[in-house]
Motif scaffolding. Structure first.
Motif, mmCIF file in Angstrom:
data_model
loop_
_atom_site.group_PDB
_atom_site.id
_atom_site.type_symbol
_atom_site.label_atom_id
_atom_site.label_comp_id
_atom_site.label_asym_id
_atom_site.label_seq_id
_atom_site.Cartn_x
_atom_site.Cartn_y
_atom_site.Cartn_z
ATOM 1 N N THR A 186 0.851 -1.183 0.000
ATOM 2 C CA THR A 186 0.000 0.000 0.000
ATOM 3 C C THR A 186 0.887 1.234 0.000
ATOM 4 O O THR A 186 2.065 1.170 0.380
ATOM 5 N N VAL A 187 0.335 2.335 -0.426
ATOM 6 C CA VAL A 187 1.076 3.591 -0.375
ATOM 7 C C VAL A 187 1.439 3.916 1.073
ATOM 8 O O VAL A 187 2.562 4.356 1.367
ATOM 9 N N ARG A 188 0.512 3.677 1.978
ATOM 10 C CA ARG A 188 0.762 3.969 3.390
ATOM 11 C C ARG A 188 1.954 3.182 3.927
ATOM 12 O O ARG A 188 2.809 3.737 4.633
ATOM 13 N N ASN A 189 2.024 1.905 3.613
ATOM 14 C CA ASN A 189 3.136 1.087 4.077
ATOM 15 C C ASN A 189 4.454 1.581 3.493
ATOM 16 O O ASN A 189 5.458 1.700 4.202
ATOM 17 N N ALA A 190 4.466 1.868 2.195
ATOM 18 C CA ALA A 190 5.695 2.335 1.552
ATOM 19 C C ALA A 190 6.147 3.670 2.140
ATOM 20 O O ALA A 190 7.342 3.879 2.396
ATOM 21 N N GLU A 191 5.202 4.573 2.376
ATOM 22 C CA GLU A 191 5.571 5.869 2.948
ATOM 23 C C GLU A 191 6.116 5.702 4.367
ATOM 24 O O GLU A 191 7.021 6.435 4.780
ATOM 25 N N ARG A 192 5.570 4.746 5.097
ATOM 26 C CA ARG A 192 6.061 4.477 6.457
ATOM 27 C C ARG A 192 7.515 4.016 6.430
ATOM 28 O O ARG A 192 8.334 4.453 7.250
ATOM 29 N N VAL A 193 7.848 3.153 5.482
ATOM 30 C CA VAL A 193 9.217 2.667 5.361
ATOM 31 C C VAL A 193 10.161 3.812 4.994
ATOM 32 O O VAL A 193 11.225 3.980 5.599
ATOM 33 N N HIS A 194 9.782 4.600 4.011
ATOM 34 C CA HIS A 194 10.636 5.717 3.610
ATOM 35 C C HIS A 194 10.755 6.748 4.731
ATOM 36 O O HIS A 194 11.798 7.401 4.878
ATOM 37 N N GLY A 195 9.688 6.899 5.528
ATOM 38 C CA GLY A 195 9.750 7.794 6.667
ATOM 39 C C GLY A 195 10.768 7.340 7.698
ATOM 40 O O GLY A 195 11.448 8.157 8.335
ATOM 41 N N MET A 196 10.903 6.012 7.870
ATOM 42 C CA MET A 196 11.905 5.476 8.785
ATOM 43 C C MET A 196 13.300 5.875 8.331
ATOM 44 O O MET A 196 14.145 6.287 9.130
ATOM 45 N N VAL A 197 13.560 5.792 7.021
ATOM 46 C CA VAL A 197 14.865 6.195 6.503
ATOM 47 C C VAL A 197 15.083 7.686 6.743
ATOM 48 O O VAL A 197 16.180 8.120 7.120
ATOM 49 N N ARG A 198 14.037 8.455 6.570
ATOM 50 C CA ARG A 198 14.137 9.904 6.777
ATOM 51 C C ARG A 198 14.532 10.225 8.222
ATOM 52 O O ARG A 198 15.191 11.242 8.486
ATOM 53 N N ASN A 199 14.172 9.356 9.139
ATOM 54 C CA ASN A 199 14.515 9.575 10.544
ATOM 55 C C ASN A 199 16.009 9.502 10.799
ATOM 56 O O ASN A 199 16.469 9.859 11.888
ATOM 57 N N CYS A 200 16.769 9.014 9.816
ATOM 58 C CA CYS A 200 18.235 9.025 9.944
ATOM 59 C C CYS A 200 18.766 10.448 9.917
ATOM 60 O O CYS A 200 19.934 10.688 10.227
ATOM 61 N N GLY A 201 17.919 11.383 9.501
ATOM 62 C CA GLY A 201 18.361 12.754 9.356
ATOM 63 C C GLY A 201 18.811 13.089 7.956
ATOM 64 O O GLY A 201 19.423 14.126 7.709
ATOM 65 N N VAL A 202 18.509 12.181 6.998
ATOM 66 C CA VAL A 202 18.918 12.370 5.619
ATOM 67 C C VAL A 202 17.715 12.814 4.781
ATOM 68 O O VAL A 202 16.559 12.578 5.153
ATOM 69 N N GLU A 203 17.991 13.460 3.673
ATOM 70 C CA GLU A 203 16.914 13.882 2.782
ATOM 71 C C GLU A 203 16.341 12.668 2.058
ATOM 72 O O GLU A 203 17.064 11.926 1.401
ATOM 73 N N VAL A 204 15.050 12.449 2.203
ATOM 74 C CA VAL A 204 14.351 11.377 1.502
ATOM 75 C C VAL A 204 13.154 11.988 0.778
ATOM 76 O O VAL A 204 12.260 12.549 1.402
ATOM 77 N N GLU A 205 13.175 11.901 -0.537
ATOM 78 C CA GLU A 205 12.078 12.394 -1.357
ATOM 79 C C GLU A 205 11.238 11.206 -1.803
ATOM 80 O O GLU A 205 11.772 10.203 -2.275
ATOM 81 N N THR A 206 9.938 11.295 -1.634
ATOM 82 C CA THR A 206 9.064 10.244 -2.142
ATOM 83 C C THR A 206 8.229 10.799 -3.283
ATOM 84 O O THR A 206 7.726 11.920 -3.217
ATOM 85 N N TRP A 207 8.133 10.004 -4.323
ATOM 86 C CA TRP A 207 7.314 10.361 -5.483
ATOM 87 C C TRP A 207 6.274 9.265 -5.663
ATOM 88 O O TRP A 207 6.633 8.101 -5.860
ATOM 89 N N ILE A 208 5.012 9.640 -5.567
ATOM 90 C CA ILE A 208 3.927 8.688 -5.807
ATOM 91 C C ILE A 208 3.571 8.763 -7.288
ATOM 92 O O ILE A 208 2.970 9.730 -7.759
ATOM 93 N N ALA A 209 3.994 7.745 -8.017
ATOM 94 C CA ALA A 209 3.723 7.674 -9.453
ATOM 95 C C ALA A 209 2.355 7.039 -9.668
ATOM 96 O O ALA A 209 2.042 6.000 -9.077
ATOM 97 N N GLU A 210 1.557 7.643 -10.509
ATOM 98 C CA GLU A 210 0.184 7.176 -10.717
ATOM 99 C C GLU A 210 0.161 5.983 -11.668
ATOM 100 O O GLU A 210 -0.399 6.035 -12.766
ATOM 101 N N GLY A 211 0.777 4.895 -11.229
ATOM 102 C CA GLY A 211 0.843 3.707 -12.075
ATOM 103 C C GLY A 211 0.955 2.454 -11.236
ATOM 104 O O GLY A 211 0.788 2.474 -10.013
ATOM 105 N N THR A 212 1.279 1.359 -11.902
ATOM 106 C CA THR A 212 1.382 0.060 -11.257
ATOM 107 C C THR A 212 2.837 -0.254 -10.896
ATOM 108 O O THR A 212 3.759 0.470 -11.280
#
Length: 254
Positions: A186-212
């Motif tokens: 799910t988008v929610r699960n993926a964003e949660r994972v990327h948010g964990m990486v962001r907690n390292c203090g590093v720049e994390v950009e997420t792009w939600i592509a409207e596809g499969t």
């Protein structure tokens, strides 16, 4: 269990290099394919890297093991065999091996992974350095300091990715591509994972592509569907990441 050098010796004959025709030390991006093996979209990303002045290395994890696409689809894509922690050993061995090449600027590396390849990268970044981790006898010998960026295209972050919320021990600037209608997360699960990486203090950009899932692979296998426009946007964003990491090499022609 392999040492880093032993794993790299197995992988190196099956690595494809795309880059400027010179021996000048250049930044390098390491491309790790999905569970179906090397497909036609990876050379397109590699060419985009070359145009930005980078060297690109497409790493085939299956050929050194004698695996066909049919075998991989039946075992790797189903999660029966060769999960992310095993692939993470390939990631570390490739970082170590390519960093020793004089034509590679070992201080400016970017990791790029698609689906299963992204899973392997995440495992490599989060694994501890004890002997035996990721199937390697000497994982601590791989210096991650030169890894400045990561491109994670719809990485596998489903239930089998048990370490998906494990903090990374090395945190480069990251772009996480999330497919809106990915059947594996799910988008929610993926964003949660990327948010964990962001907690390292590093720049994390997420792009939600409207596809499969695998929207940039030039084939359609329902529920996955190729989207040419999204593919071009993905390559644009990939190139922008490389340019930001090593701006002096953009369109130099040198």
């Amino acid at each position: 269990m392999d040492a880093l050098a032993e794993r790299w010796a197995r992988l190196e004959p099956h690595v494809t290099e795309v880059g400027p025709d010179d021996d000048r030390p250049r930044p390098a991006v390491l491309l790790f394919h999905g569970c179906g093996g090397i497909r036609d979209h990876l050379p397109a990303y590699a060419e985009a890297a070359r145009a930005a002045g980078w060297r690109a290395y497409i790493i085939d994890s299956f050929a050194p093991r004698g695996w066909s696409r049919t075998f991989a689809m039946a075992t790797v894509c189903t999660g029966l065999h060769f999960r992310g922690h095993a692939r993470g050993g390939d990631v570390l061995a490739t970082i170590d091996g390519l960093s020793r090449k004089p034509e590679v600027d070992a201080g400016r590396l970017c990791l790029a992974g698609w689906s299963h390849g992204g899973w392997g990268i995440m495992e490599a970044m989060s694994a501890d350095s004890r002997p035996g981790a990721l199937g390697l006898s000497d994982p601590a010998a791989c210096d991650l300091a030169g890894v400045k960026g990561a491109w994670l295209a719809y990485p596998y972050v489903g239930l089998l990715a048990a370490n998906r919320m494990k903090p990374w021990r090395h945190c480069p600037r990251t772009i996480g591509v999330i497919a809106r209608t990915d059947h594996l997360t799910t988008v929610r699960n993926a964003e949660r994972v990327h948010g964990m990486v962001r907690n390292c203090g590093v720049e994390v950009e997420t792009w939600i592509a409207e596809g499969t899932h695998s929207f940039d692979e030039p084939m359609s296998a329902p529920p996955m569907r190729h989207d040419p426009e999204l593919t071009q946007e993905a390559i644009r964003r990939f190139t922008a990441l490389l340019t930001d990491l090593a701006p002096s090499f953009q369109d130099t022609g040198l």
